[in-house]
Design an enzyme around this catalytic site. Structure first.
Site, PDB file in Angstrom:
ATOM      1  N   GLU A   8     -41.727  43.586 140.701  1.00  0.00           N
ATOM      2  CA  GLU A   8     -40.473  43.415 140.366  1.00  0.00           C
ATOM      3  C   GLU A   8     -39.540  43.352 141.618  1.00  0.00           C
ATOM      4  O   GLU A   8     -39.529  44.342 142.669  1.00  0.00           O
ATOM      5  CB  GLU A   8     -39.817  44.717 139.512  1.00  0.00           C
ATOM      6  CG  GLU A   8     -38.301  44.839 139.537  1.00  0.00           C
ATOM      7  CD  GLU A   8     -37.437  43.589 138.910  1.00  0.00           C
ATOM      8  OE1 GLU A   8     -37.946  43.004 137.780  1.00  0.00           O
ATOM      9  OE2 GLU A   8     -36.615  43.209 139.487  1.00  0.00           O
ATOM     10  N   HIS A  57     -32.845  63.761 105.531  1.00  0.00           N
ATOM     11  CA  HIS A  57     -33.826  64.682 106.449  1.00  0.00           C
ATOM     12  C   HIS A  57     -35.306  64.616 105.842  1.00  0.00           C
ATOM     13  O   HIS A  57     -35.231  64.670 104.464  1.00  0.00           O
ATOM     14  CB  HIS A  57     -33.573  66.144 106.436  1.00  0.00           C
ATOM     15  CG  HIS A  57     -34.273  67.137 107.076  1.00  0.00           C
ATOM     16  ND1 HIS A  57     -34.299  67.195 108.574  1.00  0.00           N
ATOM     17  CD2 HIS A  57     -35.127  68.172 106.700  1.00  0.00           C
ATOM     18  CE1 HIS A  57     -35.296  68.029 108.826  1.00  0.00           C
ATOM     19  NE2 HIS A  57     -35.910  68.294 107.594  1.00  0.00           N
ATOM     20  N   VAL A  92     -37.686  42.136 130.152  1.00  0.00           N
ATOM     21  CA  VAL A  92     -37.970  42.433 128.804  1.00  0.00           C
ATOM     22  C   VAL A  92     -39.300  41.596 128.610  1.00  0.00           C
ATOM     23  O   VAL A  92     -40.281  42.349 127.935  1.00  0.00           O
ATOM     24  CB  VAL A  92     -37.098  41.590 127.851  1.00  0.00           C
ATOM     25  CG1 VAL A  92     -37.117  42.170 126.503  1.00  0.00           C
ATOM     26  CG2 VAL A  92     -35.630  41.897 128.422  1.00  0.00           C
TER      27      VAL A  92
HETATM   28  P1  NAD Z   1     -35.141  39.311 132.244  1.00  0.00           P
HETATM   29  O1  NAD Z   1     -33.967  38.853 132.979  1.00  0.00           O
HETATM   30  O2  NAD Z   1     -35.209  40.209 131.275  1.00  0.00           O
HETATM   31  O3  NAD Z   1     -36.107  39.769 133.428  1.00  0.00           O
HETATM   32  C1  NAD Z   1     -36.409  39.129 134.785  1.00  0.00           C
HETATM   33  C2  NAD Z   1     -36.874  40.183 135.643  1.00  0.00           C
HETATM   34  O4  NAD Z   1     -37.430  39.663 136.675  1.00  0.00           O
HETATM   35  C3  NAD Z   1     -35.658  41.051 136.242  1.00  0.00           C
HETATM   36  O5  NAD Z   1     -36.028  42.420 136.306  1.00  0.00           O
HETATM   37  C4  NAD Z   1     -35.678  40.314 137.606  1.00  0.00           C
HETATM   38  O6  NAD Z   1     -34.977  41.240 138.838  1.00  0.00           O
HETATM   39  C5  NAD Z   1     -37.058  40.198 137.913  1.00  0.00           C
HETATM   40  N1  NAD Z   1     -36.998  39.089 138.989  1.00  0.00           N
HETATM   41  C6  NAD Z   1     -36.296  37.855 139.191  1.00  0.00           C
HETATM   42  N2  NAD Z   1     -36.727  37.265 140.127  1.00  0.00           N
HETATM   43  C7  NAD Z   1     -37.803  37.836 140.801  1.00  0.00           C
HETATM   44  C8  NAD Z   1     -38.847  37.575 141.566  1.00  0.00           C
HETATM   45  N3  NAD Z   1     -38.781  36.447 142.470  1.00  0.00           N
HETATM   46  N4  NAD Z   1     -40.036  38.243 141.985  1.00  0.00           N
HETATM   47  C9  NAD Z   1     -40.155  39.325 140.936  1.00  0.00           C
HETATM   48  N5  NAD Z   1     -39.045  39.827 140.193  1.00  0.00           N
HETATM   49  C10 NAD Z   1     -38.211  38.818 139.797  1.00  0.00           C
HETATM   50  O7  NAD Z   1     -36.140  37.863 131.970  1.00  0.00           O
HETATM   51  P2  NAD Z   1     -37.320  37.574 131.258  1.00  0.00           P
HETATM   52  O8  NAD Z   1     -38.179  39.139 130.802  1.00  0.00           O
HETATM   53  O9  NAD Z   1     -38.093  36.510 131.631  1.00  0.00           O
HETATM   54  O10 NAD Z   1     -36.921  37.162 129.793  1.00  0.00           O
HETATM   55  C11 NAD Z   1     -36.181  36.009 129.670  1.00  0.00           C
HETATM   56  C12 NAD Z   1     -34.962  36.040 128.431  1.00  0.00           C
HETATM   57  O11 NAD Z   1     -35.410  36.117 127.222  1.00  0.00           O
HETATM   58  C13 NAD Z   1     -34.104  37.451 128.610  1.00  0.00           C
HETATM   59  O12 NAD Z   1     -32.602  37.177 128.713  1.00  0.00           O
HETATM   60  C14 NAD Z   1     -34.223  38.243 127.435  1.00  0.00           C
HETATM   61  O13 NAD Z   1     -33.042  38.579 126.878  1.00  0.00           O
HETATM   62  C15 NAD Z   1     -35.124  37.443 126.509  1.00  0.00           C
HETATM   63  N6  NAD Z   1     -36.015  38.065 125.900  1.00  0.00           N
HETATM   64  C16 NAD Z   1     -35.573  38.964 125.101  1.00  0.00           C
HETATM   65  C17 NAD Z   1     -36.662  39.791 124.514  1.00  0.00           C
HETATM   66  C18 NAD Z   1     -36.056  40.603 123.576  1.00  0.00           C
HETATM   67  O14 NAD Z   1     -34.692  40.818 122.974  1.00  0.00           O
HETATM   68  N7  NAD Z   1     -36.954  41.594 123.128  1.00  0.00           N
HETATM   69  C19 NAD Z   1     -38.024  39.746 124.920  1.00  0.00           C
HETATM   70  C20 NAD Z   1     -38.195  38.845 125.586  1.00  0.00           C
HETATM   71  C21 NAD Z   1     -37.306  37.910 125.875  1.00  0.00           C
END
Ligand code: NAD
Ligand code: FAD
Length: 475
Positions: free
Chosen positions: A211, A451, A191
């Site tokens: 990713e 609408h 996110v």
């Molecule tokens: P996330 O869990 O959404 O995404 C992390 C991503 O990083 C995943 O796709 C994961 O596979 C990848 N990843 C993990 N280790 C990695 C590595 N070593 N190398 C490359 N990729 C790797 O976490 P985030 O984006 O850091 O957000 C943290 C939290 O904050 C989330 O739980 C989210 O819900 C919250 N958040 C929410 C919003 C929203 O609601 N719009 C916005 C920002 C953050």
């Protein structure tokens, strides 16, 4: 001498401050202590969400999307603009002022509700005593009737990419860049990676997103994820899947990021790296050894379904406990706990928590994905309505994406709603309400939608569940 108080809340983020306000509304005496310090060293209420998360990121997403639309879309409306220039300092000033306004607002809400706010560190001792060390060094101890732990979360650091907060940065740093990086690497296509990657891409940075997983947006419905990947590619976000970062070296103002993918070892030279690979619960010096509260193997405070820690009248809510790390989940838990403390009925419906990614197009969902239903062996019907068939979306020059509804084959109950498109984050509220009331697809079919609105997409998707859509071809 410990001061007696009904409730001490540790943490004034979106989980803690609503708990404090609701407890005060319930007639209890409440202290809320928060250790947050902004860059200038001043304390602020609101936690990650208001100071360094939800609010500042949405401020920048809004500003940068406006710029992007002015550059790319106004001409299609027949609006000719002179030259369009970015003033990043003004954009950042606006972000900071929104944050100041919102965090200051919590102070006013506390005052109105009768909550005492203390800027400082809170520590739970034995027998519900809480030691508070103010930012000014002063010490107080409270003997609390109830304690609510709401200490939140912090960014996860990768051993291969330790933060230097200059070139290798976390999400807070990335919200406060004072210049647009020429080339930016975002580690993690979650996110934060997508939202902040979008912000800096729209401002002109070349953005590469690395990713680790082979699947894009694995948490989302994969039909949605596929459409999202297509849209982000069109916007110039270079998302590389199956990319595992192995290290980084900084020299001459650049960072060289090494990673491996299916083709072998790769390197990438960039100006900045945002590490956004998730967040972890924050409980540093929160619990005295004899507090009795337990931490699980992933660092979360252990709680049951009612957010009870197992120590009598000690509760924990928000990012520091299990469940999605979302502000609205924390808020609901905080309020529910404050009501339980007052002996009122409360519950949190963990099955119906909406998720929104504030990119363009927005991505939003509630309930289960098609993949989850398949693996659970639940028979379902699917209805999809494309925004391309929506007059309102066309008028908005925002016709990419679709609304998808999944309903149980036998009962017709709505099991999941997935939207990618304009204002998806607002539209998902109707779906959330429908699911909270256990509505069927037919209930939505029989609900009149104005609408022309984007919400008609929900109506038509509900009709499409039974192959009875009017404004698109039923498949
Ligand atoms: P996330 O869990 O959404 O995404 C992390 C991503 O990083 C995943 O796709 C994961 O596979 C990848 N990843 C993990 N280790 C990695 C590595 N070593 N190398 C490359 N990729 C790797 O976490 P985030 O984006 O850091 O957000 C943290 C939290 O904050 C989330 O739980 C989210 O819900 C919250 N958040 C929410 C919003 C929203 O609601 N719009 C916005 C920002 C953050
Ligand atoms: P926090 O907001 O982290 O607050 C905890 C507070 O407790 C902090 O102020 C901390 O200083 C304080 N604290 C910790 N320990 C102590 C102690 N011992 N004594 C005193 N105080 C203490 N979520 C959404 O739902 N929508 C979004 O759009 C969204 N966007 C985000 C964007 C970004 C860039 C980030 C990083 C996060 C985003 N999130 C979003 C996630 C959201 O910010 C969190 O889910 C939310 O802030 C969690 O609330 P909380 O109260 O549990 O914790």
């Amino acid at each position: 001498m410990a001061e007696n108080i009904d409730v001490v809340v540790i943490g004034a983020g979106p989980a803690g401050y609503p708990a404090a306000i609701r407890a005060a509304q319930n007639g209890l005496s409440v202290v809320c202590v928060d250790s947050w310090k902004n860059r200038d060293g001043a304390g602020a209420l609101g936690g990650t969400c208001l100071n360094a998360g939800c609010i500042p990121s949405k401020a920048l997403l809004e500003s940068t999307e406006l710029l992007h639309r002015a550059q790319g879309e106004f001409a299609a409306h027949g609006i000719k603009l002179g030259s369009i220039a970015l003033d990043l300092a003004v954009m950042q000033k606006r972000r900071a002022s929104i944050v100041r306004n919102m965090t200051g607002g919590i102070g006013s809400l506390f005052k109105a509700a009768g909550v005492t706010a203390i800027f400082g560190h809170g520590k739970l001792l034995a027998d519900r005593h809480v030691q508070v060390t103010g930012h000014d060094g002063s010490r107080r101890e409270f003997a609390a009737g109830n304690v609510v732990l709401a200490s939140g979360s912090i960014p996860t650091e990768l051993p291969a990419l330790p933060f230097d907060h200059e070139r290798i940065v976390d999400s807070w740093d990335a919200l406060e860049f004072t210049a647009v990086p020429g080339k930016l690497c975002v580690v993690g296509a979650g996110v934060i990676g997508l939202e902040l990657g979008s912000v800096w891409r729209r401002l002109g940075a070349e953005v590469v997103v690395l990713e680790a997983l082979d699947r894009f947006l694995a948490i989302a419905d994969q039909q949605l994820a596929t459409e999202a990947a297509r849209q982000f590619k069109k916007q110039g976000l270079d998302i590389r899947l199956g990319a595992r970062v192995t290290g980084a070296t900084s020299a001459d103002g650049k960072v060289s990021v090494s990673y491996t993918d299916k083709s072998g070892a790769q390197t990438l030279s960039v100006d900045k790296v945002i590490v956004a690979v998730g967040r972890r619960p924050y409980t540093a010096d929160l619990l005295a050894p004899d507090s009795g509260v337990r931490i699980d193997e992933r660092g979360f405070i252990q709680v049951d379904a009612q957010c009870r820690t197992g120590v009598e009248r000690v509760w924990a809510v928000g990012d520091c406990v299990r469940g999605p790390m979302l502000a609205h989940k924390g808020k609901e838990e905080g309020v529910a706990v404050a009501d339980q403390i007052a002996g009122r009925y409360a519950h949190v419906n963990y099955d119906v928590i909406p998720s929104v990614i504030y990119t363009a197009p927005e991505i939003a969902w509630v309930g289960r994905t098609e993949e989850q239903l398949k693996s659970a062996g639940i028979a379902y019907k699917s209805g999809v309505f494309p925004f391309a068939a929506s007059g309102r979306a066309r008028a908005m020059e925002a016709a990419a994406g679709f609304t998808k509804i999944l309903a149980a084959s036998d009962t017709d109950t709505i099991l999941g709603v997935h939207i990618i498109g304009p204002m998806a984050g607002e539209l998902i509220a109707e779906a959330t309400l429908a699911m909270e009331f256990q509505a069927s697809a037919e209930d939505l079919q029989r609900t009149i939608h104005a609408h022309p609105t984007l919400a008609e997409g929900l109506h038509e998707a509900a009709l499409a569940v039974d192959k009875r859509a009017i404004d698109s071809i039923n498949r």
